[in-house]
Design a protein around this motif. Sequence first.
Motif, PDB file in Angstrom:
ATOM      1  N   HIS A  79       0.846  -1.188   0.000  1.00 66.44           N
ATOM      2  CA  HIS A  79       0.000   0.000   0.000  1.00 66.44           C
ATOM      3  C   HIS A  79       0.884   1.241   0.000  1.00 66.44           C
ATOM      4  O   HIS A  79       1.811   1.350   0.806  1.00 66.44           O
ATOM      5  CB  HIS A  79      -0.896   0.002   1.244  1.00 66.44           C
ATOM      6  CG  HIS A  79      -1.779   1.187   1.322  1.00 66.44           C
ATOM      7  ND1 HIS A  79      -2.941   1.283   0.618  1.00 66.44           N
ATOM      8  CD2 HIS A  79      -1.649   2.347   1.990  1.00 66.44           C
ATOM      9  CE1 HIS A  79      -3.502   2.445   0.872  1.00 66.44           C
ATOM     10  NE2 HIS A  79      -2.736   3.115   1.695  1.00 66.44           N
ATOM     11  N   HIS A  80       0.610   2.152  -0.899  1.00 69.45           N
ATOM     12  CA  HIS A  80       1.400   3.383  -1.004  1.00 69.45           C
ATOM     13  C   HIS A  80       0.472   4.595  -0.942  1.00 69.45           C
ATOM     14  O   HIS A  80      -0.575   4.606  -1.569  1.00 69.45           O
ATOM     15  CB  HIS A  80       2.188   3.425  -2.320  1.00 69.45           C
ATOM     16  CG  HIS A  80       3.145   2.298  -2.459  1.00 69.45           C
ATOM     17  ND1 HIS A  80       4.373   2.292  -1.849  1.00 69.45           N
ATOM     18  CD2 HIS A  80       3.055   1.124  -3.107  1.00 69.45           C
ATOM     19  CE1 HIS A  80       4.999   1.180  -2.129  1.00 69.45           C
ATOM     20  NE2 HIS A  80       4.220   0.442  -2.887  1.00 69.45           N
ATOM     21  N   GLU A  81       0.879   5.579  -0.186  1.00 64.16           N
ATOM     22  CA  GLU A  81       0.151   6.843  -0.107  1.00 64.16           C
ATOM     23  C   GLU A  81       0.838   7.858  -1.003  1.00 64.16           C
ATOM     24  O   GLU A  81       2.066   7.874  -1.087  1.00 64.16           O
ATOM     25  CB  GLU A  81       0.142   7.366   1.337  1.00 64.16           C
ATOM     26  CG  GLU A  81      -0.722   6.571   2.283  1.00 64.16           C
ATOM     27  CD  GLU A  81      -2.207   6.716   2.001  1.00 64.16           C
ATOM     28  OE1 GLU A  81      -2.629   7.772   1.488  1.00 64.16           O
ATOM     29  OE2 GLU A  81      -2.939   5.759   2.281  1.00 64.16           O
ATOM     30  N   PRO A  82       0.074   8.716  -1.669  1.00 63.66           N
ATOM     31  CA  PRO A  82       0.707   9.743  -2.506  1.00 63.66           C
ATOM     32  C   PRO A  82       1.490  10.732  -1.644  1.00 63.66           C
ATOM     33  O   PRO A  82       1.083  11.045  -0.528  1.00 63.66           O
ATOM     34  CB  PRO A  82      -0.476  10.424  -3.186  1.00 63.66           C
ATOM     35  CG  PRO A  82      -1.669  10.070  -2.376  1.00 63.66           C
ATOM     36  CD  PRO A  82      -1.374   8.771  -1.699  1.00 63.66           C
ATOM     37  N   THR A  83       2.631  11.183  -2.158  1.00 60.84           N
ATOM     38  CA  THR A  83       3.460  12.130  -1.414  1.00 60.84           C
ATOM     39  C   THR A  83       3.324  13.556  -1.931  1.00 60.84           C
ATOM     40  O   THR A  83       3.821  14.481  -1.311  1.00 60.84           O
ATOM     41  CB  THR A  83       4.943  11.723  -1.494  1.00 60.84           C
ATOM     42  OG1 THR A  83       5.317  11.640  -2.866  1.00 60.84           O
ATOM     43  CG2 THR A  83       5.173  10.386  -0.813  1.00 60.84           C
ATOM     44  N   ILE A 124      -0.959  13.154   2.202  1.00 63.79           N
ATOM     45  CA  ILE A 124      -1.117  13.442   3.627  1.00 63.79           C
ATOM     46  C   ILE A 124      -0.078  14.480   4.047  1.00 63.79           C
ATOM     47  O   ILE A 124      -0.358  15.399   4.788  1.00 63.79           O
ATOM     48  CB  ILE A 124      -0.958  12.154   4.452  1.00 63.79           C
ATOM     49  CG1 ILE A 124      -2.108  11.206   4.135  1.00 63.79           C
ATOM     50  CG2 ILE A 124      -0.923  12.446   5.937  1.00 63.79           C
ATOM     51  CD1 ILE A 124      -1.980   9.839   4.767  1.00 63.79           C
ATOM     52  N   VAL A 125       1.137  14.338   3.544  1.00 64.33           N
ATOM     53  CA  VAL A 125       2.217  15.271   3.847  1.00 64.33           C
ATOM     54  C   VAL A 125       2.227  16.336   2.767  1.00 64.33           C
ATOM     55  O   VAL A 125       2.242  16.026   1.580  1.00 64.33           O
ATOM     56  CB  VAL A 125       3.579  14.528   3.878  1.00 64.33           C
ATOM     57  CG1 VAL A 125       4.700  15.493   4.164  1.00 64.33           C
ATOM     58  CG2 VAL A 125       3.531  13.422   4.893  1.00 64.33           C
TER      59      VAL A 125
END
Length: 90
Positions: A52-56, A62-63
């Motif tokens: 699972h990867h969150e967009p950067t 989120i950041v």
Amino acid sequence: MTRRFTYAEAAVVLRVSETWLRRHIKSLPHSKKGRVVTFTAEDLERIDALHHHEPTAGPLSIVSAPRADGPHPMAGLRPLPPRGAAVRTS
């Protein structure tokens, strides 16, 4: 008793190909008894979390992206010395 998933069932749940599971089995949580490989629901959750990867950057990140008015995040980096040169720490 805990439900066990075969390669084919796990591939359907994870929405990947069975071939992908077989190729990456060494890095995935699973149970093996003899030649029979099975996955529990917890194994499938861990596999999903591992990949699972969150967009950067962008509106869904989120950041927040670094601000343009501050120093560049790589501003403190310096090039490596030439090969064979003595390394100075200052």
